[in-house]
Design an enzyme around this catalytic site. Structure first.
Site, PDB file in Angstrom:
ATOM      1  N   SER A 102       0.815  -1.211   0.000  1.00 38.05           N
ATOM      2  CA  SER A 102       0.000   0.000   0.000  1.00 38.05           C
ATOM      3  C   SER A 102       0.851   1.265   0.000  1.00 38.05           C
ATOM      4  O   SER A 102       1.563   1.539  -0.951  1.00 38.05           O
ATOM      5  CB  SER A 102      -0.964  -0.031   1.189  1.00 38.05           C
ATOM      6  N   ASP A 241      -2.635   6.430  -3.405  1.00 38.94           N
ATOM      7  CA  ASP A 241      -1.461   5.789  -2.814  1.00 38.94           C
ATOM      8  C   ASP A 241      -0.988   4.685  -3.744  1.00 38.94           C
ATOM      9  O   ASP A 241      -1.533   4.488  -4.839  1.00 38.94           O
ATOM     10  CB  ASP A 241      -1.746   5.287  -1.395  1.00 38.94           C
ATOM     11  N   ASP A 245      -6.007   2.242  -3.229  1.00 34.72           N
ATOM     12  CA  ASP A 245      -7.214   2.129  -2.405  1.00 34.72           C
ATOM     13  C   ASP A 245      -7.430   3.363  -1.532  1.00 34.72           C
ATOM     14  O   ASP A 245      -8.416   3.449  -0.809  1.00 34.72           O
ATOM     15  CB  ASP A 245      -7.215   0.847  -1.559  1.00 34.72           C
TER      16      ASP A 245
END
Length: 445
Positions: A102, A241, A245
């Site tokens: 992430s 990012d 998400d």
């Protein structure tokens, strides 16, 4: 959640080359997941990744493990996390796997799973996978081994899905938008979605090299985006990012618009259109200004624990359709099954296009309280700083000083060895002093 050895709040994550993010462990993880998922009958799993260089190694390891368990892998290549959730549903795959850490630096990576419905795997399935990991790896008969193939039109499928969440009668004609893709998985998706809907698009953070994901760009660092929006005289900026998400926006003046403000805009627009079902879910970190603004509109608000899986759980518990974290995870169950930065941005753009209002003006109905967050690194295994008497005493002093006009929140990060100290109130100088006072107490133990 039960006490598990490998799965955290967002799958399995760590530094590449250190346990558990090693080729041998990830191969065994693929095998263990394959053993559990094969019980449900399907024989195919979608595998997507972000743009980290380690993604090549880890997807190969996963593929080998899955094949040994008799499951076939369908590769998407670099693809946003929510795209993998969507493709898992449309392909009726038994699961989707995303290789991503992430918003973390390139040297970290992780593995997370989606169910056939495009949601996070239930706890009991993760626990079953952990149980298989304790066993010796074995191989199905040669005739039953899994295969591997690529979904050649994965990006195009997801682009069309995203565009489908924007009203047909509206367009983005006349809007100039700067898009920061964090050198991550949205680099070949988000600019195309916006261009095809009519916007003039300026891209930054859209040249991934395997090492520059999230580096001084994207939703976790919008300074470059703020500068470019002002320099380009753009209407707004959008930052994602590394895995797409999360979304953070920037108005035409260069002001940051976070997940709380995005949730406010979407909730208010839903109310105006008569489409809002119930209320909105935030987290313990959500700004008090969001709660106050929603209350003024008559929109119920509930706080979940920090983490998108807990936001989703609270939404399902309440039967509500919208929720978000201030970090930019926005979940819109009327549109999709998980946090989706592009889809969330499109709902804000819908409000802009429909009301002929700027992003700046759409935010004006919500006044953010000063909120100071200080991250304090600690050594894992050295005891819980939050349980120390000194930390408790200082925290209590601050809470008494703030009274009902502020909040203190201390929590451990679910993904890193950090204590997050958050203090919120009406006076920024006071709030800053209080936050650092508590952080110093945490450092000292």
């Amino acid at each position: 959640m039960s006490n598990r050895k490998y799965f955290g709040t967002d799958g399995i994550r760590g530094r590449v080359g250190d346990a558990p993010i090693t080729p041998d462990f990830v191969l065994k993880l693929g095998w263990a997941a394959g053993k559990v998922l094969a019980r449900h009958g399907s024989r195919k799993v979608i595998i997507g990744k972000d743009t980290r260089i380690s993604g090549y190694m880890l997807e190969s390891a996963l593929e080998a493990g899955l094949a040994a368990a008799g499951l076939s892998a369908l590769f998407t290549g670099p693809m946003p996390t929510p795209a993998v959730a969507y493709l898992t549903r449309t392909f009726r795959a038994e699961a989707g796997i995303v290789i991503s850490a992430s918003h973390n630096p390139f040297y970290d990576n992780g593995i997370k799973f989606f169910s056939i419905e495009g949601t996070k795997l239930p706890d009991e399935v993760e626990e079953a996978i952990e149980a298989e990991l304790e066993k010796e790896i074995s191989c199905v008969d040669s005739a039953e081994l899994g295969k591997a193939s690529r979904i050649v039109d994965a990006a195009g499928r997801y682009i069309e899905f995203c565009k489908g969440t924007f009203p047909n009668e509206l367009s983005l004609n006349g809007l100039k938008i700067v898009v920061d893709c964090a050198n991550g998985a949205t680099y070949h998706i988000a600019p195309n979605v916006l261009r095809e809907l009519g916007a003039r698009v300026v891209t930054i953070g859209s040249e991934p090299d395997g090492l520059n994901i999230n580096e001084k760009c994207g939703a976790t660092d919008v300074r470059l985006l703020q500068e470019r929006v002002v320099a380009e005289k753009a209407d707004l900026g959008i930052a994602f990012d590394g895995d797409g998400d999360r979304v953070i926006m920037v108005d035409h003046e260069g002001n940051k618009v976070d997940g709380d403000q995005i949730l406010y805009i979407i909730a208010r627009e839903g109310l105006r259109q008569g489409q809002l079902r119930g209320g909105a879910v935030g987290t313990l970190m959500s700004n008090m200004g969001l709660e106050v603004a929603l209350k003024q509109l008559g929109i119920p608000f509930a706080r979940a624990k920090v983490g998108d899986r807990y936001v989703l759980e609270k939404m399902q518990e309440k039967g509500w359709r919208i929720g978000a974290e201030n970090s930019g995870h926005v979940i819109l169950l009327d549109k999709t099954t998980t946090g989706d930065g592009i889809v969330a941005a499109l709902q804000v753009l819908t409000a802009i296009a429909r009301n002929h209002m700027s992003l700046h003006d759409l935010c004006s109905g919500m006044k953010l309280f000063p909120q100071i967050l200080v991250n304090v690194r600690f050594t894992p295994g050295s005891g819980d700083p939050l349980e120390h008497d000194t930390v408790k005493a200082v925290t209590e002093e601050v809470e008494q000083a703030l009274g009902k006009r502020g909040r203190v929140l201390l929590r451990k990060s679910g993904t890193e060895p950090l204590i997050r100290v958050m203090v919120e109130g009406e006076n920024e100088a006071q709030v800053t002093e209080f936050a650092h006072r508590i952080a110093d107490a945490v450092k000292a133990v």
